[in-house]
Design a protein around this motif. Sequence first.
Motif, PDB file in Angstrom:
ATOM      1  N   ARG A 111     -16.423   2.018  -5.592  1.00  0.00           N
ATOM      2  CA  ARG A 111     -16.716   2.433  -4.229  1.00  0.00           C
ATOM      3  C   ARG A 111     -15.637   1.908  -3.302  1.00  0.00           C
ATOM      4  N   PRO A 112     -15.311   2.601  -2.221  1.00  0.00           N
ATOM      5  CA  PRO A 112     -15.879   3.872  -1.782  1.00  0.00           C
ATOM      6  C   PRO A 112     -15.603   4.978  -2.795  1.00  0.00           C
ATOM      7  N   THR A 113     -16.453   5.981  -2.790  1.00  0.00           N
ATOM      8  CA  THR A 113     -16.243   7.120  -3.676  1.00  0.00           C
ATOM      9  C   THR A 113     -14.995   7.898  -3.251  1.00  0.00           C
ATOM     10  N   LEU A 114     -14.535   8.739  -4.157  1.00  0.00           N
ATOM     11  CA  LEU A 114     -13.382   9.584  -3.832  1.00  0.00           C
ATOM     12  C   LEU A 114     -13.667  10.458  -2.617  1.00  0.00           C
ATOM     13  N   GLU A 115     -14.880  10.956  -2.545  1.00  0.00           N
ATOM     14  CA  GLU A 115     -15.245  11.808  -1.407  1.00  0.00           C
ATOM     15  C   GLU A 115     -15.098  11.046  -0.086  1.00  0.00           C
ATOM     16  N   ARG A 116     -15.529   9.811  -0.102  1.00  0.00           N
ATOM     17  CA  ARG A 116     -15.436   9.022   1.122  1.00  0.00           C
ATOM     18  C   ARG A 116     -13.978   8.687   1.446  1.00  0.00           C
ATOM     19  N   VAL A 117     -13.174   8.498   0.444  1.00  0.00           N
ATOM     20  CA  VAL A 117     -11.751   8.247   0.695  1.00  0.00           C
ATOM     21  C   VAL A 117     -11.102   9.472   1.321  1.00  0.00           C
ATOM     22  N   HIS A 118     -11.483  10.643   0.856  1.00  0.00           N
ATOM     23  CA  HIS A 118     -10.941  11.847   1.501  1.00  0.00           C
ATOM     24  C   HIS A 118     -11.434  11.961   2.938  1.00  0.00           C
ATOM     25  N   ALA A 119     -12.670  11.577   3.191  1.00  0.00           N
ATOM     26  CA  ALA A 119     -13.163  11.573   4.574  1.00  0.00           C
ATOM     27  C   ALA A 119     -12.343  10.598   5.423  1.00  0.00           C
ATOM     28  N   TYR A 120     -12.004   9.487   4.832  1.00  0.00           N
ATOM     29  CA  TYR A 120     -11.165   8.488   5.514  1.00  0.00           C
ATOM     30  C   TYR A 120      -9.808   9.085   5.852  1.00  0.00           C
ATOM     31  N   ARG A 121      -9.246   9.780   4.888  1.00  0.00           N
ATOM     32  CA  ARG A 121      -7.950  10.416   5.143  1.00  0.00           C
ATOM     33  C   ARG A 121      -8.045  11.386   6.320  1.00  0.00           C
ATOM     34  N   GLU A 122      -9.079  12.205   6.321  1.00  0.00           N
ATOM     35  CA  GLU A 122      -9.215  13.180   7.419  1.00  0.00           C
ATOM     36  C   GLU A 122      -9.421  12.486   8.756  1.00  0.00           C
ATOM     37  N   HIS A 123     -10.237  11.465   8.742  1.00  0.00           N
ATOM     38  CA  HIS A 123     -10.495  10.721   9.968  1.00  0.00           C
ATOM     39  C   HIS A 123      -9.198  10.175  10.551  1.00  0.00           C
ATOM     40  N   VAL A 124      -8.405   9.587   9.703  1.00  0.00           N
ATOM     41  CA  VAL A 124      -7.159   8.982  10.178  1.00  0.00           C
ATOM     42  C   VAL A 124      -6.167  10.072  10.587  1.00  0.00           C
ATOM     43  N   GLU A 125      -6.152  11.172   9.872  1.00  0.00           N
ATOM     44  CA  GLU A 125      -5.233  12.251  10.255  1.00  0.00           C
ATOM     45  C   GLU A 125      -5.570  12.789  11.641  1.00  0.00           C
ATOM     46  N   GLN A 126      -6.864  12.930  11.899  1.00  0.00           N
ATOM     47  CA  GLN A 126      -7.242  13.408  13.227  1.00  0.00           C
ATOM     48  C   GLN A 126      -6.886  12.390  14.308  1.00  0.00           C
TER      49      GLN A 126
END
Lengths: 445, 445, 445, 445
Positions: A111-126
């Motif tokens: 953890r965090p799961t891969l899905e959450r890591v991708h959410a993190y990436r999107e959050h930071v990109e925005q």
Amino acid sequence: MPDPIETTLQAPLAGCGARSVLADRFLAVRARTRWLCSTLATEDHITQSMPLASPAKWHLAHTTWFFERFVLQAFLPGYAPFDAEFEYLFNSYYDSVGTRIAQAERGTLTRPTLERVHAYREHVEQAISVCLGQIPDSAWSTVAATLELGLQHEQQHQELLVTDILHLFLSHPFGTRYLSDAVPANAPDPGPLRVQRFEEGVVSIGIDAEAASFAYDNESPRHRRFLEPYALATRPSTNQEYLAFVESGGYADPAHWLSLGWSRVQSESWRHPLYWKRDAHTGAWLEFTAWGWIPLDPHRPVCHLSYFEADAFARWSGARLPTEFQWEAAMTTSVIAHPARERALHPTGEPFAAPLGVGEVWEWTRSSYEAYPGYAIPPGALGEYNGKFMCNQYVLRGGSCATPPGHIRPSYRNFFPPEARWQFSGVRLAFEGPDQAPSDSRGSH
Amino acid sequence: MPDPIETTLQAPLAGCGARSVLADRFLAVRARTRWLCSTLATEDHITQSMPLASPAKWHLAHTTWFFERFVLQAFLPGYAPFDAEFEYLFNSYYDSVGTRIAQAERGTLTRPTLERVHAYREHVEQAISVCLGQIPDSAWSTVAATLELGLQHEQQHQELLVTDILHLFLSHPFGTRYLSDAVPANAPDPGPLRVQRFEEGVVSIGIDAEAASFAYDNESPRHRRFLEPYALATRPSTNQEYLAFVESGGYADPAHWLSLGWSRVQSESWRHPLYWKRDAHTGAWLEFTAWGWIPLDPHRPVCHLSYFEADAFARWSGARLPTEFQWEAAMTTSVIAHPARERALHPTGEPFAAPLGVGEVWEWTRSSYEAYPGYAIPPGALGEYNGKFMCNQYVLRGGSCATPPGHIRPSYRNFFPPEARWQFSGVRLAFEGPDQAPSDSRGSH
Amino acid sequence: MPDPIETTLQAPLAGCGARSVLADRFLAVRARTRWLCSTLATEDHITQSMPLASPAKWHLAHTTWFFERFVLQAFLPGYAPFDAEFEYLFNSYYDSVGTRIAQAERGTLTRPTLERVHAYREHVEQAISVCLGQIPDSAWSTVAATLELGLQHEQQHQELLVTDILHLFLSHPFGTRYLSDAVPANAPDPGPLRVQRFEEGVVSIGIDAEAASFAYDNESPRHRRFLEPYALATRPSTNQEYLAFVESGGYADPAHWLSLGWSRVQSESWRHPLYWKRDAHTGAWLEFTAWGWIPLDPHRPVCHLSYFEADAFARWSGARLPTEFQWEAAMTTSVIAHPARERALHPTGEPFAAPLGVGEVWEWTRSSYEAYPGYAIPPGALGEYNGKFMCNQYVLRGGSCATPPGHIRPSYRNFFPPEARWQFSGVRLAFEGPDQAPSDSRGSH
Amino acid sequence: MPDPIETTLQAPLAGCGARSVLADRFLAVRARTRWLCSTLATEDHITQSMPLASPAKWHLAHTTWFFERFVLQAFLPGYAPFDAEFEYLFNSYYDSVGTRIAQAERGTLTRPTLERVHAYREHVEQAISVCLGQIPDSAWSTVAATLELGLQHEQQHQELLVTDILHLFLSHPFGTRYLSDAVPANAPDPGPLRVQRFEEGVVSIGIDAEAASFAYDNESPRHRRFLEPYALATRPSTNQEYLAFVESGGYADPAHWLSLGWSRVQSESWRHPLYWKRDAHTGAWLEFTAWGWIPLDPHRPVCHLSYFEADAFARWSGARLPTEFQWEAAMTTSVIAHPARERALHPTGEPFAAPLGVGEVWEWTRSSYEAYPGYAIPPGALGEYNGKFMCNQYVLRGGSCATPPGHIRPSYRNFFPPEARWQFSGVRLAFEGPDQAPSDSRGSH
């Protein structure tokens, strides 16, 4: 697995001046990281195959943390970290910004799961997008430089992500394929090794940090070196050439090896490159690649060599490894990134368009990774980027099939410990002094 | 996470006689394994947190391979293995059936994916169903016995799956929760420790393999032992009792410890049980559980102890660990599996309905794991199940909150190395000779 | 190297009652230790060949420290230690009396010199003489018991001194000889293995500490055990019998081995006993002895076996190792120390004068070293003598060619880790249950 | 412990031309090795305190083997080796001349005894004398060169002998004294650190092998380097200056350290130099020396530093380590071996007679040990002398109090791994680029 962002990436870095250019570049680099993971299963993102390698999920998160820590927290007022725990989990080696998980334990993080890591990436990109829109002109150049460093950093991790995944897939008892498309045909025969000779003289090495569009601190200061006469092979050595070393008993004779290399040969039972094996039934040589285990192509550059192996092969060949200064002085005017490199995750073996073209495999030099005269570690956490690693590592020059666009330049200094065998690392022979080869042509600085 | 198959599982084993009963039981056991993984992310199935633990995915596949290898390949004509590579990947330790992946490398297997492992499970389950329908009566008892062994085997792995997952989640820098429901309230105070005394005499130990519905080979032959007088505590020791040992400096005084235990205390800096820590801010003691880190409940049984810790605590308490024979002789007539056990993944600390009830935590005995008189390793691969592990391991008796139904019986012998700290392993004090405690009541064999 | 004190040593221990008898015995034991070192060079006294072994100089000093610490400092008023530093240097494992040098670092002590250690020995011997003359009658029994423990302790170290020296001499690339006299002739053929059968029943094990002239705490309390029927070989197995195991591929088949044993076979490349090798030219088997490398004598008892090897050989033989209780019950009435033992530093292979004679090689039992029922660790530093080692060690019974007089008795419990290969440790086969051998004769308890 | 051969040793090497001069020099060097062992007990000659160190007895024998193997066996017709086993026992690392004992196992050789090693030395010395008398003029220059190499080799081992003995004596729990004479008085205060500045330019580095009286292969070929401007301290840093680093928390802040150095600080709990400690009672700093533990002298050069410590101290000081080329270019005209050096086994701290005097402590440079341009490993076994060690080692320049006469010259390259802490290795600060110190004076190449 076509690379949809190729064109963008080939655009010049352009001084990072215009905000929209940098924003576009930011999105393109980030998209390329995702693209490199597009053939992986969730399971493939988790595991650490050795202490020096990292899980793909960790690369995805760590490169994102870099932007969050050094851009958003520094320059976006009111920004709150996506998850307070990530500071600990995804810091790589920046001791000055706090404690962090040990490198060898990155594989324990389910953890965090891969899905959450991708959410993190999107959050930071925005958030980066918001940040780029809000930065006042007065702060722009500082922010742009930090953002550019983050992009260069993410591109470095793109290459590590590829090599770490390949090492993981090699570690599977039956090998795992990274790419599912057809294995490419064998490369054409490059013909016998030819050399180019260089005269003695004082040369300038490194980059003027003020003038460059981008360079790492370890490429500066620009300074002078005196070089005695030398010659370089015009291409890296091939599998066929290295195979002759293997089959002549190269791994059984201590005379070819550095003392530490010979210890390694014995303690780890090295008999050939790590990514080679013989077919258990036919005895044919196989090589591990993005397409799994395939027949060894005699004409492609040999790769995944350690420094010890590159050095032993050079000595056996009556040659030596070049110094990084010989290499840089030779390459100044003649570097051509291989045109087919973008889509390749393995050296193509296709002929270079330039006399001394590079970019298929990293080339071990015999130079220990050391500070240039006048180099001072930059202040602050980003000062930990390079300087503290200048011990017991050897410099590689050039770039490989896995190197992202823009990371192949004459002054670029890659480095790994001499026993490292999982990079796309090969060998270009050098000649000097009593072993000077007959020159085929002449170069000058 | 309600357990949908509880009723079925509580049914008696019934001699494995009727095909439909065994078929139902097969499905119920298989379903329970899936259920244990139902709160896990895909990512949680992959990682190996230490060499002795295995990834959940590996447990899912290995238990399936056992049925494929020892039932389907032996008894279902024409059965072809689901995947020829699985023989190598999911064999645990059966040297006689071929080579296998090293135990410590099970975490490198990102492939097959979890999805494919579940497909493997379904494939084998369907084939077992076919097999049960085709077996001639003449072969039935052999098949039924092998299938039952496979079920018992899978149930053993259910407990390991739980403890391995908890160890993995403990290894995460911030701890990961296995269960998301509310943390249960604290247990009631069990009152001071009481003991039951047993007289000297010859007792029968172990099980008559011919008469039993099911037992492992290591529980046989049934044989006689002479026991000198002794006494046992009527319940396992609690966290509160163990905390007194910790807080009185128990981990700092070599006088309490076996020599090997003291070495371990020093080399690994043991200061308290592995699943305990103090809150960095408040100093309060916390315990790692299926609900993550929670306040230490003083009245629940202490668990996750190594043999070294259990032994040191007993010595500090003026007591000792029981032998496995003392334990078995005492438990013959009084075992009551705790009624609330089915839903628990942590000891409840609720009072037992019987004088010497067990089933909350495994209880370390001071007996080394050794063959009973007349024991002979069974022929064939299944002979590797138990006998070869009889060295440097210590026997635990009883069963824990994570032990599947049917696996708690007086003759059952669990075993782990003395340094193992990740099972639900606790301590029941024994008294004999000069340290005999005043008896509260009397038992007899 | 004749043993000048043989007669004295064979005298009965006699309750340690008379002061002059004990004083004589003290001097005789001390002289024997010196005698064992009489063929060593100064250089041979210094080196530690592995962590479990100790330098001869350390044995000389440590046995002396034991008398100084537990007799002189306790009972001789005004005694000042010979050298204050020796308390740290020559304490073996008594944590309760202070810090001490790590066991594995005993080989770093080039100082005190051997000469000074001998001066220390003389100093303490003279002080003991003074002490024995001054002790009031009221304290005599306490002092005598402690002194006797010191003598037993020194005798134990005499055996370790011999085996540690032999291991050191084995470690030399060409082997070093301990004895310079002629290599003895081969032993006579003992004929095929015969067994003696024992009936079931309750037996008494261990010694009544109050009644015995001397025994270690771990031999008490005397207690009862029930034994199922069993049989024992009338002699230890020979080199020839073990060689059949070696040459039939015994070290290549995991089926014979405990799991931990098999791991050791693989990780340390065991192919035969540690003290065996094949002559590089002739292929003949050689054995390392006090006379260096000599041809393997087929008829002498096999020795220098680990528990793992003894156990594997027994399993391969269709037998098993005895428990220590089977062994002790059988030996009660029939132990005969081998008459030629005094001068031997290698098993002689000569026939025993008694049906079940012992004393050539220690005999591995399958019993883990564990406390007897009712055993309590004695108070004070001497309580560390035995109890804390009761984990992951296996009991050996009997005695070897290197065992000092008086240390071979039915209740004596020697113990080593299962991988230990440097003692004179052999194997006596046992039979029980389904592998019961046809009996040649009958014994009874 | 006066040095009886001082005068002879200070004589110039004189081209090794005359036989009698070389014969005298041979005897003088050999005598000095014996003299260095004259205060040792036999016991002190045997033990190996760590894998990188060797026992004194081994140094005595190995240096002798070198003459036997490379001079007598090559040039003295009919010479038979003193003992055939010595070829295996006393070969250090010449793989091409046969197998040899592992370096870490040199301490297991209790035999041959010290007495026999001295007999070996005498035997070889007499044979060399015979050899020198018989060699025809035609072969003289070859023999003389090999003999001279053997003498240089023995002198290198003289320094190692001293540092290995000191490390062994340090390893003793209470420290052992090498010298029994009075501890010298404290050194005078050298005053604040001053620097000398050097201009940019092309310099010549290394030695012309043909022209030199003697030099190692690694000092050639003479070649050119370009140096940017730099400055060097005029003396090594002192204990007082290093103590300020220690007491300011230098060992607790990762910012000062190379990454590998910081790992070592943590894994081995470095808190100060290895040869320092604080008095347990007074808290005063002590230093381990040939006189055992003595109060730290603030004004002597700090020594026994690793590269990691020297580098961290330099960074903390706002300086850096010099490159070996900066060092050699500076020293060309100004080396003065310290006049009191002959009798010293510890740096004296006395003022230098020259502006940049050296010879008290070896000076770490930041240069990795690498081949000079055009360097080729010599053919034959002697080619293993230097070249194969050119990896993960760092160059030290100058010489120490333990360096034999004739081994301090500007081109001399000593080298050790960066973690090595047992040589007399110190630090001279360098300045360049942005950290350039104000110059006190000016030097030129």
